[in-house]
Write an enzyme that holds these catalytic residues in place. Structure first.
Site, mmCIF file in Angstrom:
data_model
loop_
_atom_site.group_PDB
_atom_site.id
_atom_site.type_symbol
_atom_site.label_atom_id
_atom_site.label_comp_id
_atom_site.label_asym_id
_atom_site.label_seq_id
_atom_site.Cartn_x
_atom_site.Cartn_y
_atom_site.Cartn_z
ATOM 1 N N ASP A 141 0.844 -1.198 0.000
ATOM 2 C CA ASP A 141 0.000 0.000 0.000
ATOM 3 C C ASP A 141 0.878 1.245 0.000
ATOM 4 O OD1 ASP A 141 0.851 -0.588 2.675
ATOM 5 O OD2 ASP A 141 -0.700 0.726 3.478
ATOM 6 N N GLU A 205 0.271 -1.215 5.717
ATOM 7 C CA GLU A 205 1.348 -0.700 6.590
ATOM 8 C C GLU A 205 1.159 0.783 6.871
ATOM 9 O OE1 GLU A 205 5.198 1.273 7.586
ATOM 10 O OE2 GLU A 205 3.892 1.631 5.877
HETATM 11 C C1 LIG Z 1 23.817 11.194 10.269
HETATM 12 C C2 LIG Z 1 22.700 10.936 9.341
HETATM 13 C C3 LIG Z 1 21.391 11.029 10.023
HETATM 14 C C4 LIG Z 1 20.311 10.542 9.152
HETATM 15 C C5 LIG Z 1 19.102 10.271 9.950
HETATM 16 C C6 LIG Z 1 18.091 9.601 9.139
HETATM 17 C C7 LIG Z 1 17.274 8.643 9.960
HETATM 18 C C8 LIG Z 1 16.670 7.626 9.065
HETATM 19 C C9 LIG Z 1 16.003 6.557 9.795
HETATM 20 C C10 LIG Z 1 14.933 6.012 9.331
HETATM 21 C C11 LIG Z 1 14.205 6.419 8.103
HETATM 22 C C12 LIG Z 1 12.744 6.400 8.308
HETATM 23 C C13 LIG Z 1 11.919 6.088 7.110
HETATM 24 C C14 LIG Z 1 11.230 4.735 7.143
HETATM 25 C C15 LIG Z 1 10.037 4.345 7.107
HETATM 26 C C16 LIG Z 1 8.909 5.100 7.735
HETATM 27 C C17 LIG Z 1 7.657 4.410 7.455
HETATM 28 C C18 LIG Z 1 6.484 5.241 7.919
HETATM 29 O O1 LIG Z 1 6.263 6.339 7.474
HETATM 30 N N1 LIG Z 1 5.706 4.714 8.822
HETATM 31 C C19 LIG Z 1 4.563 5.392 9.376
HETATM 32 C C20 LIG Z 1 3.671 4.312 9.906
HETATM 33 C C21 LIG Z 1 2.342 4.848 10.156
HETATM 34 C C22 LIG Z 1 1.471 3.830 10.813
HETATM 35 C C23 LIG Z 1 0.184 4.440 11.233
HETATM 36 N N2 LIG Z 1 0.261 5.023 12.503
HETATM 37 C C24 LIG Z 1 4.986 6.327 10.482
HETATM 38 O O2 LIG Z 1 6.000 6.119 11.151
HETATM 39 O O3 LIG Z 1 4.291 7.325 10.697
HETATM 40 ZN ZN LIG Z 2 6.881 2.240 3.906
HETATM 41 ZN ZN LIG Z 3 5.341 5.170 4.020
#
Ligand SMILES: CCCCCCCC/C=C\CCCCCCCC(=O)N[C@@H](CCCCN)C(=O)O
Ligand SMILES: [Zn+2]
Ligand SMILES: [Zn+2]
Length: 519
Positions: A141, A205
């Protein structure tokens, strides 16, 4: 999601801000500077010699894999809310994978099940039952994508300048399609895995995974399945994130933050706006949330993986940063202050509080009876829901504010990432094989949430790593505008999975053979 562009400014701060403080200490510290070579413990992994199938794909296969992804992108499998998902597109996606991956659906040692109508679970039975199975995880999704601001329509799957554009190209149909594609290509080459594994594709998700990942995890648990490790999205090859750090590094998220949606409410007597009381529900609540915004949660640097990330990147920097980063026992407090300067790195070191909704008022001349604000907290791995709630109450410090926890969950435990951790070392090895330009692999934390969190009952090794290189600009396209993937990056993702599946065909983590390939 945190603003990754800001990581660059943290890098600049890092490069400029602390130099003066540091110079006096450098002479002493030079004597005790640690080196952080990355040992290569993994030589001899997986299939070798004649049984190894090279990740080389014909022109026709490369065209087919690209077209299959484009078609998947054209299906608007949008999750608007738990109650509102595009079931037509999700069903169409199911038909699509049957059409483009025929070997996957007709191989005797692969079982396919549809869970809750739209999620897919593949069980690939390996030839060696002694090897504990693992799982490759993705979701099909996507978040909504209105046309406004896009260079091409978000569900067009258009190819332009070597890129495929569209919602889902990096989050996360690329993974869903690449996993299936890699397996299809292996099957076409008569591959039979030794280690069993699962491929799980959730359909919700983006709205919590309640009917997809959660149901699949429960199903596997009811069957008594335990998994050696799981690989999901949520870590990447970080490119161009830190000035002065020229080469990309790999970020494998070994945990993810907890979360809480908290509604704050203030009730007061309604009345005529011509005779207002000293304070209204809006004013009281606004002051409360303003205090929350101005009072950051405690800096937890050193209690998660932040320290270990910096130490492992240290060897890649020049003087004096290498000295600072290898001596965090003394420079830790300075570093922790620097990290909190930008949103992306700040999110690594503390629980974040985001004010996301504010509702009140019924008419311009009516004192509102109630005001509500919702805050979204992302909880650092070293804290818990009750601890964070307590801090919120203390900061607000106003009995007129009432609290409603809409939903909350603790941070995920740190998955093993030492030399014995099979899943982590498998990823590390495959990263080195497929991305030779990557100079360091670090155990990070995912600041967002993934479907992996639903699998804690069946595996201790939850790793979030998507084998694509992202720069700060491409990070912004997550849930944003002009999401795209280069065709080359997608082919590399397929190649990575092709290698990883074969690399998993081994009994245990081998000990180091030599220092060869040290980074
Ligand atoms: C020194 C470099 C520093 C870089 C820092 C970057 C950190 C990166 C870490 C993780 C990246 C995150 C992206 C991943 C996926 C997120 C998925 C997402 O959006 N999930 C939603 C789920 C929602 C569920 C309903 N409540 C969310 O978290 O909101
Ligand atoms: Zn995702
Ligand atoms: Zn996402």
């Amino acid at each position: 999601m945190a603003e990754p562009g800001a990581a660059a400014s943290a890098g600049r701060l890092l490069a400029m801000g602390v130099t003066g403080t540091v110079l006096a200490l450098v002479a002493v510290l030079l004597l005790r500077t640690a080196t952080f070579p990355e040992p290569d413990e993994l030589r001899g992994w997986g299939r070798t010699g004649a049984s190894r199938i090279p990740a080389q794909f014909s022109e026709a296969e490369r065209t087919a894999m690209k077209e299959a992804l484009k078609e998947a992108i054209q299906m608007p499998t949008v999750s608007f809310s738990s109650e509102n998902i595009n079931t037509t597109a999700l069903a169409e996606f199911g038909e699509h994978i049957r059409k483009v991956f025929p070997f996957l659906f007709s191989t005797s040692f692969i079982q396919h099940e549809v869970v809750e109508q739209y999620s897919h679970l593949f069980t690939i039975h390996g030839s060696d039952p002694k090897l504990e199975p693992y799982m490759l995880l993705a979701h099909i999704d996507v978040v909504p994508a209105p046309n406004d601001g896009w260079e091409v329509p978000p569900f067009s799957g258009l190819e332009r300048d070597g890129f495929i554009y569209g919602r889902g190209t990096i989050d996360n149909k690329n993974s869903a399609m690449a996993i299936l594609q890699a397996m299809e290509l292996l099957l076409r080459r008569n591959y039979v895995p030794q280690r069993s594994f699962y491929i799980s594709l959730g359909h919700d998700e983006e709205v919590s995974g309640t009917y997809g990942a959660q149901k699949i995890a429960a199903l596997l648990e009811s069957r008594g399945i335990e998994l050696s490790f799981i690989i999901d999205e949520g870590g990447y090859i970080m490119d161009d994130f830190i000035p002065g750090f020229e080469k990309p590094f790999a970020w494998i998220s070994v945990s993810e933050k907890g979360g809480m949606n908290l509604m704050l409410q203030v009730d007061s007597d309604p009345g005529h706006s011509s005779m207002p009381p000293k304070e209204t529900s809006i004013g009281i609540l606004a002051a409360a949330v303003s205090r929350l915004e101005k009072t950051p949660m405690p800096n937890m640097f050193g209690y998660g993986t932040e320290k270990s990330i910096l130490e492992q990147l240290a060897g890649q920097f020049g003087f004096p940063l290498n000295i600072i980063l290898t001596n965090l026992w003394i420079f830790g407090p300075i570093m922790s202050r620097i990290l909190e300067k930008s949103p992306a790195t700040n999110a690594m070191v503390r629980t974040t509080v985001a004010l996301t909704m504010f509702n009140s008022g019924i008419k311009v001349n009516v004192i509102p009876p109630t005001a509500q604000a919702t805050i979204n907290l992302r909880i650092h791995p070293a804290q818990t829901v009750p601890e964070v709630l307590e801090i919120v109450r203390n900061v607000v410090a106003d009995d007129r504010v009432r609290y409603h926890v809409l939903n909350a969950f603790d941070p995920l435990p740190l998955s093993p990432h030492d030399n014995e951790a099979f899943g982590y070392q498998l990823l590390k090895r495959t990263i080195r094989d497929v991305f030779p330009e990557v100079t360091a692999v670090v155990p990070g934390i995912c600041v967002g949430n993934t479907d992996a969190r639903h699998y804690t009952n069946i595996s201790k090794g939850l790793y979030r790593f998507n084998p694509i290189a992202l720069n700060p600009q491409s990070f912004k396209s997550f849930h944003g505008l002009n999401e795209k993937i280069s065709i080359q990056a997608y082919e590399t993702q397929v190649a990575f999975l092709f290698e990883l599946i074969q690399n998993a065909d081994t009994e245990k983590v081998p000990r180091p053979h030599s220092a060869e390939h040290e980074l």
